[in-house]
Design an enzyme around this catalytic site. Structure first.
Site, short mmCIF file in Angstrom:
data_model
loop_
_atom_site.label_atom_id
_atom_site.label_comp_id
_atom_site.label_asym_id
_atom_site.label_seq_id
_atom_site.Cartn_x
_atom_site.Cartn_y
_atom_site.Cartn_z
N CYS A 152 -21.38 -18.60 -6.57
CA CYS A 152 -21.12 -19.03 -7.66
C CYS A 152 -20.09 -18.46 -8.94
CB CYS A 152 -22.71 -18.58 -8.44
SG CYS A 152 -22.57 -17.68 -9.24
N HIS A 180 -3.57 -9.94 -3.97
CA HIS A 180 -4.66 -9.94 -3.31
C HIS A 180 -5.73 -9.52 -3.84
CE1 HIS A 180 -2.24 -9.79 0.34
NE2 HIS A 180 -1.96 -10.66 0.23
N ALA A 182 0.93 -1.39 0.63
CA ALA A 182 0.21 -0.16 0.14
C ALA A 182 0.84 1.12 0.01
CB ALA A 182 -1.32 0.21 0.84
N THR A 197 5.67 -1.53 2.15
CA THR A 197 5.05 -2.59 3.16
C THR A 197 5.33 -3.09 3.77
OG1 THR A 197 4.33 -4.99 2.54
CG2 THR A 197 6.22 -5.08 1.16
N ASP A 245 -4.88 -2.17 -6.68
CA ASP A 245 -5.89 -0.22 -6.73
C ASP A 245 -5.72 -0.34 -8.32
OD1 ASP A 245 -2.84 0.52 -6.88
OD2 ASP A 245 -3.57 0.90 -5.14
P1 NAD Z 1 0.68 -1.82 5.19
O1 NAD Z 1 -0.54 -0.10 5.12
O2 NAD Z 1 0.90 -2.88 6.23
O3 NAD Z 1 2.33 -1.47 5.15
C1 NAD Z 1 2.46 0.29 3.90
C2 NAD Z 1 3.64 0.44 4.92
O4 NAD Z 1 4.19 1.34 3.31
C3 NAD Z 1 3.58 1.19 5.96
O5 NAD Z 1 5.43 0.40 6.82
C4 NAD Z 1 4.33 2.41 5.60
O6 NAD Z 1 5.27 3.45 6.54
C5 NAD Z 1 5.13 2.94 4.05
N1 NAD Z 1 5.22 3.70 3.59
C6 NAD Z 1 3.51 4.66 2.67
N2 NAD Z 1 3.52 5.36 2.40
C7 NAD Z 1 4.98 5.31 2.62
C8 NAD Z 1 6.17 6.10 1.20
N3 NAD Z 1 5.57 7.25 0.90
N4 NAD Z 1 7.35 6.24 1.11
C9 NAD Z 1 8.23 4.88 1.72
N5 NAD Z 1 6.87 4.03 2.85
C10 NAD Z 1 5.20 4.43 2.63
O7 NAD Z 1 0.22 -1.82 3.85
P2 NAD Z 1 0.45 -3.88 3.07
O8 NAD Z 1 2.23 -4.11 3.60
O9 NAD Z 1 0.61 -3.33 1.50
O10 NAD Z 1 -0.59 -4.65 3.75
C11 NAD Z 1 -1.85 -3.92 3.35
C12 NAD Z 1 -2.90 -4.69 2.57
O11 NAD Z 1 -3.83 -3.83 2.34
C13 NAD Z 1 -2.58 -5.15 1.64
O12 NAD Z 1 -2.88 -7.03 1.96
C14 NAD Z 1 -3.31 -4.54 0.97
O13 NAD Z 1 -3.97 -5.57 -0.07
C15 NAD Z 1 -3.55 -4.00 1.29
N6 NAD Z 1 -4.19 -2.23 1.39
C16 NAD Z 1 -4.10 -2.30 -0.89
C17 NAD Z 1 -3.85 -0.60 -0.67
C18 NAD Z 1 -3.80 -0.18 -2.46
O14 NAD Z 1 -4.25 -1.08 -3.00
N7 NAD Z 1 -3.78 1.21 -2.21
C19 NAD Z 1 -4.08 0.46 0.26
C20 NAD Z 1 -4.55 0.42 1.75
C21 NAD Z 1 -4.59 -1.40 1.92
ZN ZN Z 2 -24.09 -16.14 -7.91
#
Ligand code: NAD
Ligand code: ZN
Length: 257
Positions: A137, A126, A27, A200, A109
Protein backbone atom coordinates in the site's frame (compact mmCIF):
# COMPACT_ATOMS: atom_id res chain seq x y z
CA UNK A 1 49.32 11.10 -6.72
CA UNK A 2 49.95 14.81 -6.26
CA UNK A 3 48.33 18.04 -7.30
CA UNK A 4 50.78 18.13 -10.21
CA UNK A 5 49.80 14.73 -11.60
CA UNK A 6 49.17 15.62 -15.31
CA UNK A 7 45.96 13.57 -15.44
CA UNK A 8 44.55 15.37 -12.39
CA UNK A 9 45.71 18.71 -13.75
CA UNK A 10 43.84 18.08 -17.02
CA UNK A 11 40.62 17.06 -15.27
CA UNK A 12 40.88 20.05 -12.92
CA UNK A 13 41.06 22.26 -15.99
CA UNK A 14 37.99 20.58 -17.51
CA UNK A 15 36.10 21.09 -14.25
CA UNK A 16 37.09 24.77 -14.31
CA UNK A 17 35.93 25.18 -17.91
CA UNK A 18 32.70 23.20 -17.62
CA UNK A 19 29.37 24.97 -17.77
CA UNK A 20 27.34 22.14 -16.37
CA UNK A 21 28.56 19.01 -14.59
CA UNK A 22 26.51 15.93 -13.81
CA UNK A 23 28.00 13.61 -11.22
CA UNK A 24 27.14 9.95 -10.73
CA UNK A 25 28.30 8.55 -7.40
CA UNK A 26 28.41 4.99 -6.12
CA UNK A 27 29.30 3.14 -2.97
CA UNK A 28 33.00 3.98 -3.42
CA UNK A 29 32.50 7.58 -2.31
CA UNK A 30 31.28 6.38 1.08
CA UNK A 31 33.90 3.72 1.86
CA UNK A 32 36.13 6.40 3.40
CA UNK A 33 33.19 7.18 5.71
CA UNK A 34 33.23 3.57 6.92
CA UNK A 35 30.39 2.18 4.77
CA UNK A 36 31.63 -0.84 2.82
CA UNK A 37 30.84 -1.08 -0.90
CA UNK A 38 29.55 -4.26 -2.58
CA UNK A 39 32.13 -5.12 -5.20
CA UNK A 40 35.40 -3.46 -4.09
CA UNK A 41 38.21 -5.55 -2.50
CA UNK A 42 36.56 -5.23 0.94
CA UNK A 43 33.02 -5.24 -0.45
CA UNK A 44 30.11 -6.98 1.25
CA UNK A 45 29.57 -9.27 -1.75
CA UNK A 46 33.28 -9.81 -2.39
CA UNK A 47 33.57 -11.17 1.15
CA UNK A 48 30.19 -12.95 1.20
CA UNK A 49 28.73 -13.62 -2.27
CA UNK A 50 25.56 -15.14 -0.74
CA UNK A 51 24.65 -11.74 0.75
CA UNK A 52 23.53 -10.52 -2.68
CA UNK A 53 20.27 -12.51 -2.30
CA UNK A 54 19.28 -10.09 0.46
CA UNK A 55 18.85 -7.46 -2.23
CA UNK A 56 16.49 -9.42 -4.50
CA UNK A 57 12.87 -8.35 -4.30
CA UNK A 58 11.42 -11.84 -4.92
CA UNK A 59 13.54 -13.37 -2.16
CA UNK A 60 12.56 -10.56 0.22
CA UNK A 61 8.86 -11.06 -0.50
CA UNK A 62 8.88 -14.84 -0.21
CA UNK A 63 11.34 -15.54 2.62
CA UNK A 64 10.37 -14.35 6.14
CA UNK A 65 13.74 -15.40 7.55
CA UNK A 66 15.54 -13.29 5.00
CA UNK A 67 13.39 -10.31 6.04
CA UNK A 68 14.28 -10.84 9.71
CA UNK A 69 17.96 -10.90 8.79
CA UNK A 70 17.47 -7.80 6.62
CA UNK A 71 15.94 -5.87 9.54
CA UNK A 72 18.72 -6.98 11.90
CA UNK A 73 21.26 -5.80 9.32
CA UNK A 74 19.44 -2.49 8.99
CA UNK A 75 19.67 -1.98 12.77
CA UNK A 76 23.44 -2.33 12.55
CA UNK A 77 23.91 -0.39 9.29
CA UNK A 78 26.91 1.96 9.41
CA UNK A 79 24.85 4.74 7.73
CA UNK A 80 23.25 5.66 11.09
CA UNK A 81 26.54 6.98 12.45
CA UNK A 82 28.68 7.61 9.35
CA UNK A 83 29.92 11.12 8.61
CA UNK A 84 30.55 12.58 5.15
CA UNK A 85 34.16 12.70 3.97
CA UNK A 86 36.27 15.03 1.82
CA UNK A 87 34.79 13.49 -1.35
CA UNK A 88 31.22 14.39 -0.38
CA UNK A 89 32.36 17.87 0.68
CA UNK A 90 34.14 18.50 -2.62
CA UNK A 91 30.84 17.94 -4.44
CA UNK A 92 29.25 20.59 -2.20
CA UNK A 93 32.01 22.96 -3.41
CA UNK A 94 31.13 22.13 -7.00
CA UNK A 95 27.52 23.09 -6.28
CA UNK A 96 28.55 26.36 -4.56
CA UNK A 97 30.57 27.25 -7.65
CA UNK A 98 27.35 26.83 -9.69
CA UNK A 99 28.75 24.03 -11.83
CA UNK A 100 26.61 21.17 -10.59
CA UNK A 101 23.71 20.24 -12.88
CA UNK A 102 22.72 17.21 -10.76
CA UNK A 103 24.19 14.75 -8.30
CA UNK A 104 22.86 11.36 -9.28
CA UNK A 105 23.67 8.87 -6.56
CA UNK A 106 23.30 5.13 -6.35
CA UNK A 107 23.94 5.43 -2.64
CA UNK A 108 21.19 5.01 -0.11
CA UNK A 109 23.10 6.42 2.84
CA UNK A 110 22.04 10.10 2.60
CA UNK A 111 25.62 11.34 3.15
CA UNK A 112 25.50 13.83 0.25
CA UNK A 113 22.66 15.66 1.97
CA UNK A 114 24.41 15.49 5.36
CA UNK A 115 27.51 17.02 3.74
CA UNK A 116 25.36 19.96 2.59
CA UNK A 117 24.39 19.12 -0.99
CA UNK A 118 21.05 20.65 -1.95
CA UNK A 119 18.50 17.82 -1.63
CA UNK A 120 16.82 19.24 -4.74
CA UNK A 121 19.93 18.43 -6.79
CA UNK A 122 20.49 14.96 -5.32
CA UNK A 123 18.74 12.25 -7.34
CA UNK A 124 18.70 9.05 -5.28
CA UNK A 125 18.08 6.61 -8.12
CA UNK A 126 18.35 3.59 -5.82
CA UNK A 127 16.26 5.12 -3.05
CA UNK A 128 17.12 5.79 0.58
CA UNK A 129 17.71 3.80 3.74
CA UNK A 130 16.20 6.65 5.76
CA UNK A 131 12.62 5.78 4.84
CA UNK A 132 10.55 2.62 4.91
CA UNK A 133 7.75 1.82 2.48
CA UNK A 134 5.01 -0.75 2.32
CA UNK A 135 5.22 -3.15 -0.60
CA UNK A 136 1.41 -3.51 -0.58
CA UNK A 137 0.00 0.00 0.00
CA UNK A 138 1.22 3.63 -0.25
CA UNK A 139 2.31 3.86 3.44
CA UNK A 140 5.76 5.42 3.96
CA UNK A 141 7.55 6.48 7.15
CA UNK A 142 10.94 7.24 8.68
CA UNK A 143 13.12 4.14 9.10
CA UNK A 144 13.96 4.93 12.72
CA UNK A 145 10.28 4.42 13.69
CA UNK A 146 10.24 0.94 12.18
CA UNK A 147 13.65 0.09 13.65
CA UNK A 148 12.28 1.03 17.09
CA UNK A 149 9.65 -1.69 16.56
CA UNK A 150 12.36 -4.18 15.55
CA UNK A 151 14.26 -3.32 18.76
CA UNK A 152 11.21 -4.10 20.87
CA UNK A 153 10.85 -7.57 19.38
CA UNK A 154 8.91 -7.24 16.10
CA UNK A 155 11.37 -9.20 14.02
CA UNK A 156 9.49 -8.56 10.73
CA UNK A 157 7.25 -5.56 11.47
CA UNK A 158 4.09 -5.39 9.32
CA UNK A 159 2.69 -2.22 7.73
CA UNK A 160 0.80 -0.17 10.33
CA UNK A 161 -1.87 0.63 7.75
CA UNK A 162 -2.54 -2.60 5.85
CA UNK A 163 -0.50 -5.32 7.57
CA UNK A 164 1.57 -5.79 4.40
CA UNK A 165 5.33 -6.18 4.00
CA UNK A 166 7.61 -3.30 4.91
CA UNK A 167 11.00 -2.69 3.30
CA UNK A 168 13.44 0.22 3.39
CA UNK A 169 12.75 2.56 0.47
CA UNK A 170 15.79 1.22 -1.38
CA UNK A 171 15.60 -0.27 -4.86
CA UNK A 172 16.21 -4.02 -4.80
CA UNK A 173 17.16 -6.14 -7.80
CA UNK A 174 13.92 -6.90 -9.63
CA UNK A 175 12.33 -3.66 -8.42
CA UNK A 176 11.57 -0.79 -10.80
CA UNK A 177 13.30 2.55 -10.38
CA UNK A 178 11.02 5.50 -9.70
CA UNK A 179 10.28 6.73 -13.23
CA UNK A 180 10.38 10.44 -12.35
CA UNK A 181 13.80 10.10 -10.68
CA UNK A 182 15.21 8.13 -13.62
CA UNK A 183 13.77 10.67 -16.05
CA UNK A 184 15.42 13.54 -14.16
CA UNK A 185 18.74 11.65 -14.13
CA UNK A 186 18.54 11.03 -17.88
CA UNK A 187 17.80 14.69 -18.50
CA UNK A 188 20.79 15.72 -16.38
CA UNK A 189 23.02 13.26 -18.28
CA UNK A 190 21.91 14.73 -21.62
CA UNK A 191 22.26 18.29 -20.39
CA UNK A 192 25.86 18.45 -19.18
CA UNK A 193 29.24 19.03 -20.77
CA UNK A 194 31.18 17.04 -18.18
CA UNK A 195 30.00 13.78 -16.61
CA UNK A 196 31.92 12.58 -13.55
CA UNK A 197 31.44 8.95 -12.50
CA UNK A 198 32.79 8.57 -8.97
CA UNK A 199 33.21 5.43 -6.88
CA UNK A 200 31.06 3.14 -8.92
CA UNK A 201 31.90 -0.19 -10.58
CA UNK A 202 29.41 0.88 -13.30
CA UNK A 203 27.88 -2.56 -13.44
CA UNK A 204 24.33 -1.74 -12.31
CA UNK A 205 21.89 -0.67 -15.04
CA UNK A 206 20.35 1.66 -15.95
CA UNK A 207 22.51 3.82 -13.62
CA UNK A 208 25.80 3.11 -15.40
CA UNK A 209 24.31 3.77 -18.84
CA UNK A 210 23.83 7.42 -17.88
CA UNK A 211 27.53 7.81 -18.74
CA UNK A 212 26.86 6.61 -22.29
CA UNK A 213 23.85 8.93 -22.58
CA UNK A 214 26.05 11.87 -21.57
CA UNK A 215 28.83 10.96 -24.02
CA UNK A 216 26.34 10.46 -26.86
CA UNK A 217 24.98 13.94 -26.11
CA UNK A 218 28.48 15.39 -26.43
CA UNK A 219 29.78 15.43 -22.84
CA UNK A 220 33.26 14.49 -21.71
CA UNK A 221 33.31 11.49 -19.36
CA UNK A 222 35.73 11.21 -16.43
CA UNK A 223 35.84 8.07 -14.27
CA UNK A 224 37.22 8.31 -10.74
CA UNK A 225 37.36 4.76 -9.41
CA UNK A 226 39.99 2.51 -7.86
CA UNK A 227 39.20 -0.41 -10.14
CA UNK A 228 38.61 -0.47 -13.90
CA UNK A 229 35.02 -0.10 -15.12
CA UNK A 230 33.32 -1.21 -18.36
CA UNK A 231 32.99 2.47 -19.31
CA UNK A 232 36.70 3.36 -19.10
CA UNK A 233 37.14 3.08 -22.87
CA UNK A 234 34.53 5.83 -23.32
CA UNK A 235 36.23 8.11 -20.80
CA UNK A 236 38.46 11.07 -21.65
CA UNK A 237 40.31 10.32 -18.39
CA UNK A 238 40.27 7.81 -15.59
CA UNK A 239 41.76 8.38 -12.15
CA UNK A 240 42.33 5.46 -9.79
CA UNK A 241 43.53 7.27 -6.67
CA UNK A 242 41.37 7.45 -3.51
CA UNK A 243 38.29 9.63 -3.98
CA UNK A 244 38.70 11.59 -0.75
CA UNK A 245 42.10 12.78 -1.97
CA UNK A 246 41.19 13.32 -5.64
CA UNK A 247 37.88 15.21 -5.56
CA UNK A 248 39.17 18.11 -3.42
CA UNK A 249 42.00 18.56 -5.95
CA UNK A 250 39.57 18.64 -8.87
CA UNK A 251 37.51 21.48 -7.35
CA UNK A 252 40.30 23.44 -5.66
CA UNK A 253 40.43 26.16 -8.31
CA UNK A 254 36.72 26.99 -8.27
CA UNK A 255 35.38 30.06 -6.61
CA UNK A 256 31.94 30.19 -5.02
CA UNK A 257 31.27 33.67 -6.40
P1 NAD B 1 30.19 -1.12 -6.19
O1 NAD B 1 30.42 -1.74 -4.85
O2 NAD B 1 29.76 -2.01 -7.30
O3 NAD B 1 31.54 -0.39 -6.67
C1 NAD B 1 32.22 0.51 -5.86
C2 NAD B 1 33.51 0.87 -6.57
O4 NAD B 1 34.15 1.91 -5.83
C3 NAD B 1 34.49 -0.28 -6.68
O5 NAD B 1 34.86 -0.47 -8.04
C4 NAD B 1 35.70 0.17 -5.84
O6 NAD B 1 36.92 -0.19 -6.41
C5 NAD B 1 35.55 1.66 -5.82
N1 NAD B 1 36.04 2.31 -4.60
C6 NAD B 1 35.73 1.99 -3.31
N2 NAD B 1 36.30 2.86 -2.46
C7 NAD B 1 37.01 3.73 -3.22
C8 NAD B 1 37.81 4.87 -2.92
N3 NAD B 1 37.98 5.29 -1.65
N4 NAD B 1 38.41 5.53 -3.94
C9 NAD B 1 38.24 5.12 -5.23
N5 NAD B 1 37.47 4.07 -5.57
C10 NAD B 1 36.85 3.39 -4.58
O7 NAD B 1 29.21 0.10 -5.97
P2 NAD B 1 28.12 0.71 -6.95
O8 NAD B 1 28.65 0.78 -8.34
O9 NAD B 1 27.64 1.93 -6.28
O10 NAD B 1 26.94 -0.37 -6.97
C11 NAD B 1 26.51 -0.92 -5.75
C12 NAD B 1 25.04 -0.76 -5.45
O11 NAD B 1 24.92 -0.97 -4.07
C13 NAD B 1 24.50 0.61 -5.67
O12 NAD B 1 23.35 0.45 -6.39
C14 NAD B 1 24.16 1.18 -4.29
O13 NAD B 1 22.77 1.47 -4.25
C15 NAD B 1 24.34 0.07 -3.33
N6 NAD B 1 25.24 0.37 -2.17
C16 NAD B 1 25.16 1.59 -1.56
C17 NAD B 1 25.99 1.88 -0.50
C18 NAD B 1 25.89 3.24 0.14
O14 NAD B 1 24.81 3.84 0.13
N7 NAD B 1 26.97 3.78 0.69
C19 NAD B 1 26.92 0.94 -0.04
C20 NAD B 1 26.97 -0.32 -0.69
C21 NAD B 1 26.12 -0.57 -1.77
ZN1 ZN C 1 0.67 -1.16 3.75
Amino acid sequence: MTGTDPQIEAVTRWVGQARSITVLTGAGISTESGIPDFRGPDGLWTRNPGAARMFELDAYRSDPQLRETAWRNRLAHPAWTAQPNAGHRALVELERAHRLRALVTQNIDGLHQVAGSDPGLVLEIHGTIHEVECLDCPWRGPTQGTLARVRTGETDPPCPRCGGLLKTATISFGQALRPEVLAAALEAARDCDLFLAVGTSMTVQPAASLARVAVDAGARLVVVNAEPTPYDALAAARIGSPIGAVLPLLVRGLSAA
